[in-house]
Design a protein around this motif. Structure first.
Motif, PDB file in Angstrom:
ATOM      1  N   PRO A  86      33.930 -32.650 -49.494  1.00  0.00           N
ATOM      2  CA  PRO A  86      33.122 -33.876 -49.521  1.00  0.00           C
ATOM      3  C   PRO A  86      33.318 -34.641 -50.816  1.00  0.00           C
ATOM      4  O   PRO A  86      33.701 -34.083 -51.842  1.00  0.00           O
ATOM      5  CB  PRO A  86      31.690 -33.344 -49.398  1.00  0.00           C
ATOM      6  N   SER A 126      28.461 -37.123 -54.375  1.00  0.00           N
ATOM      7  CA  SER A 126      27.290 -37.810 -53.817  1.00  0.00           C
ATOM      8  C   SER A 126      26.077 -37.722 -54.720  1.00  0.00           C
ATOM      9  O   SER A 126      25.014 -38.221 -54.368  1.00  0.00           O
ATOM     10  CB  SER A 126      26.946 -37.220 -52.444  1.00  0.00           C
ATOM     11  N   ASP A 146      26.873 -27.125 -47.419  1.00  0.00           N
ATOM     12  CA  ASP A 146      26.255 -28.231 -48.152  1.00  0.00           C
ATOM     13  C   ASP A 146      25.892 -27.849 -49.584  1.00  0.00           C
ATOM     14  O   ASP A 146      25.408 -28.690 -50.338  1.00  0.00           O
ATOM     15  CB  ASP A 146      24.994 -28.699 -47.428  1.00  0.00           C
ATOM     16  N   ALA A 159      29.776 -33.243 -55.882  1.00  0.00           N
ATOM     17  CA  ALA A 159      29.886 -33.189 -54.426  1.00  0.00           C
ATOM     18  C   ALA A 159      28.801 -32.338 -53.771  1.00  0.00           C
ATOM     19  O   ALA A 159      28.594 -32.435 -52.557  1.00  0.00           O
ATOM     20  CB  ALA A 159      31.258 -32.663 -54.027  1.00  0.00           C
TER      21      ALA A 159
END
Length: 446
Positions: A172, A175, A336, A352
């Motif tokens: 990913p 974020s 996650d 991330a």
């Protein structure tokens, strides 16, 4: 105060299923890594630092036979005649290609036969009654062992030449938003190690109290972009940043950048599992040895963290004083929270995994890259060998430095807040990076 493990909450049948699942996951990954190449690549040595892949394949079967089939199960040997061939202490990696190893088909047949017998042993085991099988320890030890060799085989894949044979989605994107450069870790006592984690290995034990003075730690691992600043500043040409031992190694090995990097005009390219690509500035730097990490830290006016500092940052919950299993809490890693298990074939950009951050806001302590610490590998106070000295004790001393946190190639079964890895300070083929620390000044604690 320390946390307990979800395994301890399982009844015998659910524990048996959990154990079987871990063994199956490890074997599926082994098959992926060995089926991805042809027989020529399986039997040849891609680097003198590594075994042929076919040696690792049969070795995981040999260890499973020794511990689960013979020791736990009390069954007749499957292939006692090959014990010495796959004893890692009898033959250096560089010498293994010359041994009369099992060929690919024979090795695959052997590990299948051993696994069938090991699963029979699991079905009959009470998973309690003595220390080797309590909470499925021996089975968990073997699952961890296979996953550790899978990471070693992944490193062998990185060293092989030729077109890519492994594929995975990209990690990913960042974020977490802008992150501070460093985080203050308050001073005080915390519980290091564990006496309760059922599948913890002997070097993680026992839990003990350690006082760590206040210090600052990088919020994220050092990135390629930050490391490039060190290169551009002439860091590899300045002996003042290097220890005497490190400078001697830099000269002897002609180090000038992380392994697998090469200049391309005014920029840099890297080779990653057969793919040649520009070096991404926002990923943690990887394939640097301890000496390079130490030199960078000195250049930056900082130092490498001690092992105790790293673990306090990763496990200590300042609100409760308890040591967690992971930075985010006690739940197992998910996609996650951390970049583990060869889910991706690269470190993720820093920022991330905001859900994987510690209570104090330190990111990506688990997964992505193993992190060098300044600590030599030794046993903890009260250390006791279990179940054999060749796992940990024979490596104790000043030759090895401790690494923490796991990499993108480490499986979650072999990665936790207490897990300890170690290697020679010159090693660069492993998926190792680092973060830096500094002492807190009195005025910063006022």
């Amino acid at each position: 105060m320390t946390s307990t493990h979800p395994i301890q909450q399982l009844d015998t049948e659910r524990l048996r299923q959990h154990v079987a699942d871990q063994l199956v996951r490890a074997r599926e990954r082994t098959a992926l890594l060995t089926d991805a190449v042809d027989e020529h690549d399986l039997v040849r040595q891609h680097s003198r630092l590594m075994s042929p892949l076919v040696w690792d394949l049969a070795h995981v079967g040999s260890q499973e036979e020794l511990w689960l089939v013979r020791d736990v199960g009390g069954r007749e040997p499957v292939r006692q005649d090959i014990d010495e061939l796959y004893d890692a202490f009898r033959h250096a990696r560089a010498d293994r290609p010359a041994l009369p190893l099992l060929g690919p088909a024979e090795a695959r047949g052997y590990v299948r036969q051993v696994r069938d017998k090991a699963l029979d042993v699991l079905a009959a085991s009470a998973l309690s009654g003595h220390r080797l099988v309590d909470h499925g320890f021996a089975f968990g030890m073997i699952a961890q062992h296979e996953q550790q060799h899978d990471e070693t085989m992944l490193a062998t894949h990185q060293l092989r030449s030729g077109p890519p044979v492994l594929h995975a989605p990209d990690p990913p994107a960042a974020s977490a938003g802008p992150l501070p450069a460093e985080v203050l870790i308050p001073g005080g006592v915390f519980t290091m190690g564990t006496s309760t984690e059922p599948w913890a290995l002997d070097n993680e034990r026992p839990a003990h109290q350690v006082h760590v003075p206040a210090f600052f730690l990088d919020t994220t691992p050092v990135t390629n972009g930050r490391y490039l600043e060190f290169i551009d500043a002439g860091g590899y040409a300045e002996p003042r940043w290097w220890s005497q031992e490190g400078w001697a190694h830099r000269q002897r090995a002609d180090l000038s950048a992380p392994r697998f990097w090469r200049r391309d005009g005014s920029g840099w390219l890297r080779t990653r599992f057969g793919v040649v690509e520009p070096v991404p500035p926002d990923e943690p730097v990887v394939h640097v040895c301890y000496h390079e990490a130490e030199a960078y830290a000195r250049w930056a006016g900082r130092r490498l963290p001690t092992e105790a500092e790293w673990e306090k940052a990763a496990r200590h919950d300042p609100a409760t004083g308890r040591s967690r299993r992971y930075p985010w809490g006690d739940t197992d890693p998910g996609p996650d929270r951390a970049n583990l298990g060869q889910r991706h074939l690269r470190p993720a950009p820093v920022g991330a995994y905001p859900r994987g951050a510690s209570p104090l806001g330190v990111h990506q302590l688990i997964g992505d890259v193993w992190e060098w610490t300044s600590t030599d590998f030794h046993g903890y106070p009260g250390f006791s060998v279990f179940p054999y000295p060749e796992y940990s004790q024979v490596f104790f001393g000043g030759e090895y430095k401790v690494l923490r946190g796991g990499s993108f190639g480490t499986d979650q079964v072999a990665c936790r807040g207490t897990f300890r890895n170690w290697d020679f300070p010159i090693r660069r083929q492993i998926f190792a990076g680092f973060r830096t620390a500094r002492d807190a000044r009195p005025e910063e604690l006022a």
